[in-house]
Design an enzyme around this catalytic site. Structure first.
Site, PDB file in Angstrom:
ATOM      1  N   ASP A  25       0.874  -1.183   0.000  1.00 19.96           N
ATOM      2  CA  ASP A  25       0.000   0.000   0.000  1.00 19.96           C
ATOM      3  C   ASP A  25       0.906   1.227   0.000  1.00 19.96           C
ATOM      4  O   ASP A  25       1.536   1.548   1.006  1.00 19.96           O
ATOM      5  CB  ASP A  25      -0.902  -0.025   1.237  1.00 19.96           C
ATOM      6  CG  ASP A  25      -1.925   1.103   1.240  1.00 19.96           C
ATOM      7  OD1 ASP A  25      -1.677   2.129   0.579  1.00 19.96           O
ATOM      8  OD2 ASP A  25      -2.952   0.965   1.909  1.00 19.96           O
ATOM      9  N   ILE A  79       0.093   4.483  -0.621  1.00 19.67           N
ATOM     10  CA  ILE A  79      -0.760   5.659  -0.657  1.00 19.67           C
ATOM     11  C   ILE A  79      -0.042   6.939  -0.207  1.00 19.67           C
ATOM     12  O   ILE A  79      -0.406   8.038  -0.596  1.00 19.67           O
ATOM     13  CB  ILE A  79      -2.032   5.419   0.203  1.00 19.67           C
ATOM     14  CG1 ILE A  79      -3.053   6.541   0.003  1.00 19.67           C
ATOM     15  CG2 ILE A  79      -1.681   5.252   1.663  1.00 19.67           C
ATOM     16  CD1 ILE A  79      -4.372   6.287   0.706  1.00 19.67           C
TER      17      ILE A  79
END
Length: 470
Positions: free
Chosen positions: A231, A233
């Site tokens: 992830d 992000i």
């Protein structure tokens, strides 16, 4: 009338009762406002980036045709209103992957045909887990981790999370021992391990993973023949050294290996571009089966064509994106320094970090005891008395009580200064209270010694007392 609900509707595994979410609820009852409610709770539990929003607004004011859905002066409203291809606008996917490459220093390349658009990273993570796991399967995640994963990865998929316990002794870095222990823990619970999920940069630590950690993870998933989800992000929030290394950069040397199809990346524009309300997330994978399945699932959480059109124009403006990325990092670095410096003056230290919208704050010295009960006691005081909503480490599954995640990018500099003054006053008050307790204890000890001496004296024969007095 009795309501007939599904088991999913009645179950309590959503994670909404976590202190992470309870803190938000307390904030919503009494939100701070500089003019209307200056004594309210300041929200420091929200990882939102508002520091560079003026740059977006400036771009918008200079590109009114885009905002009005016009191309070469002609309205394209009908075209956008009718567009509903699950694959997304080709120009947006191309602009998105180019932005992802730019954030990673153009060290890696992304193929727009291997990207699946989703309604935010929450949807992307859940969709990936739906593709990889189900009830009876486990995903290993290093601690501390984002509290929302308990909801995003488990609630509807039925999969389980098994923590990879990391500790402060090495800055919460992943070790081979911790990986093996988590794997064995899953097996002991009769769970089949399907993969490892990491957040890089880390939420809540605000640190980037080292190349050694990434290599360790690759070796581990190769050995166990499982998947790896990265992830990323917060990849555009890295504001100081060490530089950021994406898992895609490490994966490059495995291009012809079987593991090439078992590494997947989650991304979103929510943090890097500061537009969480636009709900734009993405899954990137070299696995054609994953891309095909995720594309079908994305029909339950599509990104609007209007949003795609607007953002494709913005992200295609290279002059804007280069300036935005650079300026955003400068502002994050400055704001991070303000928080760390302010907390240091209050006698509170932070884990050394170089990314993210938060700091991992060490308040172990403020605990009444080295327990999670004491951590919750401290957290409640900070929320209700100090009027700051921060996230306790236990909500992030940290194995050591006394750590807290404190966000700094979702408020003005003035609000941050007020928050720091509040925490400083609290620490000073707690210190004075501690001094009083210590003083009182010393006084009781002295009185106790006097009483003991007195009792000893009066137990002596009378003539001994006389001798003692002369």
């Amino acid at each position: 009338m009795r309501l007939l609900l599904s088991g999913k509707a009645k179950c309590n595994s959503h994670g909404q009762d976590s202190s992470y979410f309870l803190g938000w609820q307390e904030y919503e009852k009494n939100p701070y406002d500089q003019a209307r409610n200056p004594q309210g709770i300041i929200q420091m539990g929200l990882a939102e980036n508002q520091l560079s929003f003026d740059l977006l607004e400036s771009w918008l004011s200079e590109n009114q045709d885009i905002a009005g859905f016009k191309r070469n002066g002609e309205s394209i409203f009908r075209e956008l209103a009718l567009f509903q291809d699950y694959h997304g606008l080709p120009e947006f996917k191309q602009a998105l992957v180019q932005f992802m490459e730019e954030i990673r220093g153009n060290k890696v390349g992304f193929n727009p045909n291997k990207i699946v658009l989703t309604a935010g990273a929450t949807s992307a993570n859940e969709t990936l887990i739906f593709c990889l796991a189900e009830a009876g399967d486990a995903i290993l995640i290093p601690t501390p981790y984002y509290p929302g994963f308990d909801r995003d990865l488990k609630w509807r998929t039925g999969a389980e999370i098994v923590p990879i316990h990391c500790t402060s002794s090495n800055g919460f870095k992943i070790t081979a021992c911790a990986l093996q222990q988590a794997y064995q823990e899953a097996l002991s619970r009769n769970l089949k391990v399907k993969g490892v999920l990491v957040t890089n940069p880390s939420n809540p630590l605000g640190t980037t993973m080292t190349r050694a950690e990434l290599d360790l993870l690759m070796d581990f998933i190769v050995e166990k023949q499982i998947h790896l989800v990265s992830d990323e992000i917060y990849s555009g929030t890295v504001f100081s050294s060490p530089n950021y290394t994406s898992i895609m950069e490490v994966l490059a040397k495995y291009k012809k290996a079987e593991v090439w199809d078992r590494v997947h990346v989650v991304y979103s524009l929510s943090k890097d571009l500061g537009v969480p309300g636009f709900r734009v997330g993405a899954i990137y994978s070299n696995n054609d089966s994953i891309v095909a399945a995720a594309t079908k699932m994305s029909s339950f959480g599509l990104v609007s064509s209007q949003t795609q059109y607007f953002l494709s124009a913005l992200l295609s403006d290279k002059k804007f994106t280069r300036n935005y990325i650079s300026e955003n990092k400068k502002r994050l670095k400055k704001r991070h320094a303000s928080l760390v410096s302010g907390l240091q003056k209050a006698g509170i230290s932070c884990l050394k970090s170089n990314a993210g919208l938060f700091s991992w704050v060490d308040m172990r010295h403020l605990l009444s005891s080295n327990t999670f009960e004491a951590e919750m006691e401290l957290w409640k005081k900070i929320v209700h008395d100090v009027k700051l909503n921060i996230s306790p480490g236990s909500s992030c599954h940290c194995s050591e009580p006394g750590w807290f995640r404190v966000c700094f990018a979702n408020m003005t500099e003035e609000t941050l200064e007020i928050a720091i003054r509040r925490i400083k006053a609290f620490v000073e008050s707690a210190s004075r209270g501690q001094d009083k307790v210590i003083s009182s204890q010393r006084s009781r000890n002295v009185n106790s010694r006097k009483k003991s001496f007195s009792k000893w004296v009066f137990r002596l024969p009378f003539h001994d007392r006389e001798a003692g007095e002369r």
